[in-house]
Design a protein around this motif. Sequence first.
Motif, PDB file in Angstrom:
ATOM      1  N   PHE A  74      -7.386  -4.829  -7.338  1.00 22.13           N
ATOM      2  CA  PHE A  74      -8.460  -5.234  -6.430  1.00 22.13           C
ATOM      3  C   PHE A  74      -9.347  -4.087  -5.962  1.00 22.13           C
ATOM      4  O   PHE A  74     -10.314  -4.315  -5.242  1.00 22.13           O
ATOM      5  N   GLY A  75      -9.006  -2.842  -6.323  1.00 24.41           N
ATOM      6  CA  GLY A  75      -9.849  -1.721  -5.905  1.00 24.41           C
ATOM      7  C   GLY A  75      -9.772  -1.505  -4.407  1.00 24.41           C
ATOM      8  O   GLY A  75      -8.692  -1.510  -3.828  1.00 24.41           O
ATOM      9  N   GLU A  76     -10.937  -1.338  -3.791  1.00 21.89           N
ATOM     10  CA  GLU A  76     -10.973  -0.943  -2.373  1.00 21.89           C
ATOM     11  C   GLU A  76     -10.434  -2.013  -1.427  1.00 21.89           C
ATOM     12  O   GLU A  76      -9.840  -1.718  -0.402  1.00 21.89           O
TER      13      GLU A  76
ATOM     14  N   ASP B 156      -4.240  -2.044   0.004  1.00 21.41           N
ATOM     15  CA  ASP B 156      -3.334  -0.899  -0.126  1.00 21.41           C
ATOM     16  C   ASP B 156      -1.919  -1.140   0.420  1.00 21.41           C
ATOM     17  O   ASP B 156      -1.214  -0.197   0.731  1.00 21.41           O
ATOM     18  N   LEU B 157      -1.494  -2.406   0.487  1.00 19.68           N
ATOM     19  CA  LEU B 157      -0.119  -2.676   0.914  1.00 19.68           C
ATOM     20  C   LEU B 157       0.863  -2.403  -0.223  1.00 19.68           C
ATOM     21  O   LEU B 157       2.011  -2.036   0.005  1.00 19.68           O
ATOM     22  N   LEU B 158       0.412  -2.630  -1.453  1.00 13.65           N
ATOM     23  CA  LEU B 158       1.250  -2.477  -2.649  1.00 13.65           C
ATOM     24  C   LEU B 158       0.427  -1.765  -3.726  1.00 13.65           C
ATOM     25  O   LEU B 158      -0.782  -1.983  -3.814  1.00 13.65           O
ATOM     26  N   PRO B 159       1.064  -0.965  -4.577  1.00 18.06           N
ATOM     27  CA  PRO B 159       0.301  -0.281  -5.628  1.00 18.06           C
ATOM     28  C   PRO B 159      -0.493  -1.232  -6.519  1.00 18.06           C
ATOM     29  O   PRO B 159      -1.628  -0.935  -6.892  1.00 18.06           O
TER      30      PRO B 159
ATOM     31  N   MET C 285      -2.785   8.086  -5.337  1.00 19.77           N
ATOM     32  CA  MET C 285      -2.940   6.889  -6.188  1.00 19.77           C
ATOM     33  C   MET C 285      -4.403   6.488  -6.302  1.00 19.77           C
ATOM     34  O   MET C 285      -4.887   6.125  -7.373  1.00 19.77           O
ATOM     35  N   LYS C 286      -5.127   6.540  -5.160  1.00 19.01           N
ATOM     36  CA  LYS C 286      -6.547   6.168  -5.184  1.00 19.01           C
ATOM     37  C   LYS C 286      -7.338   7.111  -6.095  1.00 19.01           C
ATOM     38  O   LYS C 286      -8.229   6.680  -6.828  1.00 19.01           O
ATOM     39  N   GLU C 287      -6.991   8.376  -6.045  1.00 17.43           N
ATOM     40  CA  GLU C 287      -7.672   9.363  -6.888  1.00 17.43           C
ATOM     41  C   GLU C 287      -7.413   9.033  -8.366  1.00 17.43           C
ATOM     42  O   GLU C 287      -8.325   9.020  -9.183  1.00 17.43           O
ATOM     43  N   MET C 288      -6.138   8.743  -8.686  1.00 12.45           N
ATOM     44  CA  MET C 288      -5.787   8.412 -10.074  1.00 12.45           C
ATOM     45  C   MET C 288      -6.512   7.157 -10.547  1.00 12.45           C
ATOM     46  O   MET C 288      -6.866   7.014 -11.712  1.00 12.45           O
TER      47      MET C 288
END
Length: 217
Positions: free
Chosen positions: A126-128, A117-120, A210-213
């Motif tokens: 890579f997912g999680e 989660d450092l970059l969109p 973003m994670k939800e999307m």
Amino acid sequence: MSYVTDYEAKEKICEYGRRVYNRGLVDGNGGNITYKVGDNEVWVTPTMESKGYLNPDMLVKLDLDGNMLSKSEYRSSSEVKMHLGVLKANNDIQCVVHAHPTYATALAVVGEDVPSDLLPEGLGYFGECIPVAPFAMPGTYEVPESVVPFCKGRGHAALLGNHGALTWGRTMKEAYFAMEVLENYCQIFILTKYVIGHHTEIPAEKLAKMKEMMNIR
Ligand SMILES: [Zn+2]
């Protein structure tokens, strides 16, 4: 399930082999590429050859158990077992790329999962997280066993403990892009974590959105 033709698969393997080599994602004869062209048919790169100068006649066709289906003076690498393991485990995957990119391999040697989660684009590819598959004896069935659990989720990549990296996708472009993005992402992770020593996180609310999307937990 639809597949590309033998001709197209072989052309694509050679083209993307040159990309992998020219971008410095492999060294010597390192790395391998596979393209599934039927329910039990896969084109693979030959052992002991550079990915930089492949031609279609050098490629080998196998079934998913590794038996040769084409007549060829070339042989497949023992590393192809992990490709076949991934292709067997997830029918949505048709292409697998294995390479030894410097920064990704450095993190494979460190041996800790890398946050995505450092970059969109980290989340997108890579997912999680970017998982590290435990070290496995080269050439044995330990190798597919160590990496297959990671190919069923959202991500397109795993690091191979003390070895290198593996990426996959529905198309060659998708599998190859995952390898390019992985190496760039790992370089940025190393720079911020170990060279600069700090980073700014994506604001929690925007990260959650973003994670939800992207359907990431
Ligand atoms: Zn390797």
